[in-house]
Design a protein around this motif. Structure first.
Motif, short mmCIF file in Angstrom:
data_model
loop_
_atom_site.label_atom_id
_atom_site.label_comp_id
_atom_site.label_asym_id
_atom_site.label_seq_id
_atom_site.Cartn_x
_atom_site.Cartn_y
_atom_site.Cartn_z
N ARG A 167 0.81 -1.22 0.00
CA ARG A 167 0.00 0.00 0.00
C ARG A 167 0.84 1.27 0.00
NH1 ARG A 167 -5.54 -1.01 3.57
NH2 ARG A 167 -6.27 -2.79 2.34
N GLN A 168 2.08 1.18 0.46
CA GLN A 168 2.97 2.33 0.43
C GLN A 168 3.67 2.48 -0.92
OE1 GLN A 168 3.29 4.72 2.81
NE2 GLN A 168 1.61 3.66 3.83
N SER A 169 3.54 1.47 -1.78
CA SER A 169 4.16 1.52 -3.11
C SER A 169 3.23 2.19 -4.10
CB SER A 169 4.50 0.11 -3.58
OG SER A 169 5.38 -0.54 -2.69
N ALA A 170 3.81 2.91 -5.05
CA ALA A 170 2.99 3.54 -6.09
C ALA A 170 2.36 2.51 -7.00
CB ALA A 170 3.84 4.52 -6.89
N VAL A 171 3.15 1.48 -7.36
CA VAL A 171 2.64 0.34 -8.12
C VAL A 171 3.30 -0.92 -7.60
CG1 VAL A 171 2.06 1.56 -10.26
CG2 VAL A 171 4.38 0.69 -9.94
N VAL A 172 2.57 -2.03 -7.70
CA VAL A 172 3.11 -3.34 -7.33
C VAL A 172 3.03 -4.22 -8.57
CG1 VAL A 172 3.01 -5.27 -5.73
CG2 VAL A 172 2.27 -3.00 -4.98
N LEU A 173 4.16 -4.70 -9.02
CA LEU A 173 4.25 -5.49 -10.24
C LEU A 173 4.30 -6.96 -9.88
CD1 LEU A 173 7.08 -3.38 -11.94
CD2 LEU A 173 4.62 -2.95 -11.94
N GLY A 174 3.51 -7.78 -10.58
CA GLY A 174 3.48 -9.21 -10.35
C GLY A 174 4.08 -9.97 -11.51
N GLN A 175 4.89 -11.00 -11.22
CA GLN A 175 5.57 -11.74 -12.29
C GLN A 175 4.66 -12.67 -13.04
OE1 GLN A 175 5.66 -15.32 -12.03
NE2 GLN A 175 7.37 -15.77 -10.68
N SER A 176 3.44 -12.89 -12.55
CA SER A 176 2.44 -13.68 -13.26
C SER A 176 1.08 -13.03 -13.07
CB SER A 176 2.40 -15.12 -12.74
OG SER A 176 1.81 -15.17 -11.44
N ARG A 177 0.14 -13.39 -13.91
CA ARG A 177 -1.21 -12.83 -13.77
C ARG A 177 -1.87 -13.31 -12.49
NH1 ARG A 177 -0.37 -13.40 -19.30
NH2 ARG A 177 -0.80 -11.50 -20.49
N SER A 178 -1.54 -14.53 -12.07
CA SER A 178 -2.07 -15.03 -10.80
C SER A 178 -1.52 -14.22 -9.63
CB SER A 178 -1.72 -16.51 -10.63
OG SER A 178 -2.29 -17.29 -11.65
N PHE A 179 -0.27 -13.83 -9.72
CA PHE A 179 0.30 -12.96 -8.68
C PHE A 179 -0.48 -11.65 -8.59
CE2 PHE A 179 4.92 -14.09 -7.44
CZ PHE A 179 4.61 -15.43 -7.32
N VAL A 180 -0.80 -11.08 -9.75
CA VAL A 180 -1.53 -9.81 -9.75
C VAL A 180 -2.86 -9.96 -9.02
CG1 VAL A 180 -2.69 -8.13 -11.23
CG2 VAL A 180 -0.40 -8.95 -11.82
N THR A 181 -3.55 -11.07 -9.24
CA THR A 181 -4.81 -11.32 -8.54
C THR A 181 -4.61 -11.33 -7.03
OG1 THR A 181 -5.67 -12.59 -10.42
CG2 THR A 181 -6.72 -12.94 -8.28
N GLU A 182 -3.56 -12.00 -6.57
CA GLU A 182 -3.29 -12.05 -5.13
C GLU A 182 -2.88 -10.68 -4.59
OE1 GLU A 182 -3.54 -14.70 -2.81
OE2 GLU A 182 -4.79 -15.29 -4.50
N ILE A 183 -2.06 -9.96 -5.32
CA ILE A 183 -1.60 -8.65 -4.89
C ILE A 183 -2.79 -7.71 -4.70
CG2 ILE A 183 -0.34 -6.59 -5.67
CD1 ILE A 183 1.65 -8.62 -7.01
N ARG A 184 -3.77 -7.80 -5.58
CA ARG A 184 -4.93 -6.91 -5.50
C ARG A 184 -5.72 -7.09 -4.21
NH1 ARG A 184 -6.34 -7.40 -11.94
NH2 ARG A 184 -5.15 -5.54 -12.56
N ARG A 185 -5.61 -8.25 -3.58
CA ARG A 185 -6.31 -8.46 -2.31
C ARG A 185 -5.80 -7.52 -1.23
NH1 ARG A 185 -6.13 -12.51 0.64
NH2 ARG A 185 -4.13 -13.45 0.05
N TYR A 186 -4.57 -7.05 -1.37
CA TYR A 186 -3.96 -6.19 -0.36
C TYR A 186 -4.14 -4.70 -0.66
CZ TYR A 186 -1.44 -10.32 1.36
OH TYR A 186 -1.10 -11.55 1.88
N LEU A 187 -4.56 -4.36 -1.87
CA LEU A 187 -4.58 -2.97 -2.30
C LEU A 187 -5.98 -2.38 -2.24
CD1 LEU A 187 -2.22 -3.17 -5.43
CD2 LEU A 187 -1.64 -2.34 -3.15
N GLN A 188 -6.04 -1.09 -1.95
CA GLN A 188 -7.32 -0.38 -2.01
C GLN A 188 -7.62 0.05 -3.44
OE1 GLN A 188 -6.00 2.46 1.00
NE2 GLN A 188 -7.61 1.75 2.40
N ASP A 189 -6.62 0.50 -4.16
CA ASP A 189 -6.75 0.86 -5.57
C ASP A 189 -6.14 -0.26 -6.41
OD1 ASP A 189 -6.78 1.90 -8.10
OD2 ASP A 189 -5.95 3.85 -7.55
N GLN A 190 -6.99 -1.11 -6.96
CA GLN A 190 -6.49 -2.31 -7.64
C GLN A 190 -5.81 -2.00 -8.97
OE1 GLN A 190 -9.46 -5.37 -7.74
NE2 GLN A 190 -9.55 -5.51 -5.51
N ARG A 191 -5.97 -0.80 -9.47
CA ARG A 191 -5.27 -0.43 -10.71
C ARG A 191 -3.75 -0.42 -10.51
NH1 ARG A 191 -7.31 5.32 -12.04
NH2 ARG A 191 -7.01 5.45 -9.77
#
Length: 413
Positions: A167-191
């Motif tokens: 949440r303190q990062s401007a963007v969080v990059l995931g090495q796979s699309r499945s990672f992106v799905t998991e990362i979004r669980r932690y973010l308020q702004d999923q973009r």
């Protein structure tokens, strides 16, 4: 742009972040790297670095600034201290060794541990620079998968730490699309969760390399080559079981690499009487990999049967695809899907040593022309999906956007 790259691992250790830094400086960016003392994977500080550390202060026109850390050594406690001390050094000493330097953006390379994010967030605050956090290993899921942490309170605390860093990062990059799905669980702004995969290693071509002299020629054997980390995640017990099942067939396995499971693997190969079938030449520089692949009839990639690993695209898959050789994969999920979509080889379920043995026999029975087509399919897929220059273009867009206070547009996601 003036960029700060933060990574616990860096040259002369062999990681893709080295290639990214070289690519960014070649494109005219001013890059500084904050890292520790090289000690991966053996767990001891590299002798050449210990003898002359000042010789490792520049890499590809980037400044390399190092903070003290404890070498990872052997054992779980020592590894935990290695993670903790680098994070603390980065938090408290990072601002000192980087004083007077200004940055437009900070890029973080995060395999394990996620704690590399703490100095990045601290420096982001102090330098007023946005952070792009590249996740190659999901915590706490990977800790659960390898049995490193079993305490629910500790795992809960790590999950809170992960949420804070993301949440303190401007963007969080995931090495796979499945990672992106998991990362979004932690973010308020999923973009702010963006797909950013790895690219093939720039190691050269097996087709033009001389065959590694460490491996005796064996044209009458089908040679399967594994390159990379020899760790818990790669499920070597299942690989050895498959090798044992095929001990009387014309098959040999070449394991090129090192890691925390290497000593166990050597002992097991000897105990099972597989020293003729399973060769372990050791660890070699990245540029030597084509010479070992020159011996290969197929390349092997594997991960244990754990939910986290089903979400992972192992970094070696991109390099294997680029090598132009058929792939035998024993893994689940997104990594297996890449091999299948590419038409680059055969994939079986993680942990199924019997199916792995059958896949090897099926590959042996496959006509050479079809195996060659698999390799060519892989190379085309790598060029389309994991092209190095295209990915470097993408990261430039991402870093430029966050430095201007923008969320990267949808076409980079």
């Amino acid at each position: 742009m003036r960029l700060l790259v933060i990574s616990q691992y860096f040259w002369p250790e062999t990681f893709r972040i080295n290639d990214l830094v070289a690519g960014l400086t070649a494109r005219g960016h001013e890059v500084t790297v904050l890292t520790g003392r090289p000690n991966y994977p053996d767990g001891q500080v590299f002798a050449e670095f210990a003898a002359e550390p000042e010789a490792f202060s520049r890499f590809a026109d980037a400044d390399v600034v190092r903070v003290p850390m404890l070498a990872r050594g052997r054992g779980g406690l020592r590894l935990a201290l290695n993670y903790l001390i680098f994070a603390l050094s980065g938090i408290f000493l990072g601002p000192l060794v980087l004083r007077g330097r200004k940055f437009d953006a900070i890029f973080v390379f995060q395999p394990s541990p996620v704690t590399v994010g703490l100095p990045a967030i601290t420096l982001g605050w102090l330098k007023q620079a946005p952070v792009a956090f590249w996740v190659l290993d999901l915590w706490p899921e990977s800790l659960i998968a390898v049995g490193a942490v079993r305490s629910r309170p500790i795992l809960g605390a790590i999950a809170l730490l992960v949420r804070f860093i993301y949440r303190q990062s401007a963007v969080v990059l995931g090495q796979s699309r499945s990672f992106v799905t998991e990362i979004r669980r932690y973010l308020q702004d999923q973009r702010r969760a963006i797909y950013f995969p790895s690219w093939p290693d720039e190691a050269g071509s097996a087709e033009t390399a001389d065959a590694a002299p460490e491996i005796p020629p064996a044209p009458d054997l089908f040679t399967i080559v594994f390159t990379g980390n020899v760790g818990e995640a790669q499920d070597f017990p299942a690989i050895l079981d498959a090798a044992d099942r095929l001990r009387d067939r014309p098959v040999r396995w070449v394991i090129v690499g090192d890691g925390r499971k290497a000593l166990w693997l050597r002992d097991e190969v000897a105990r099972l009487g597989l020293t003729e079938q399973v060769l372990m030449p050791g660890r070699f520089p990245l540029e030597r990999m084509p010479s070992f692949q020159r011996h290969a009839d197929a390349l092997l990639v594997s991960l244990r049967d754990e939910p986290i690993f089903a979400m992972t695209i192992p970094g070696k898959i991109q390099s294997y695809l680029q090598a132009g050789l058929p792939i035998i994969a024993m893994l689940n999920g997104e990594g297996a899907a890449v091999v299948g979509e590419a038409g680059a080889g055969l994939a079986v379920a993680a942990g199924h040593s019997d199916d792995l043995a059958e896949a090897v026999l099926a590959m042996i029975a496959t006509p050479a022309a079809v195996r060659q087509e698999m390799g060519e399919n892989g190379r085309r897929y790598a060029s389309r999906e994991f092209d190095r220059d295209a990915l470097f273009d993408r990261i430039e867009v991402i870093l430029n956007d966050i430095s201007a206070g923008r969320i990267p547009p949808a076409h980079t996601a």
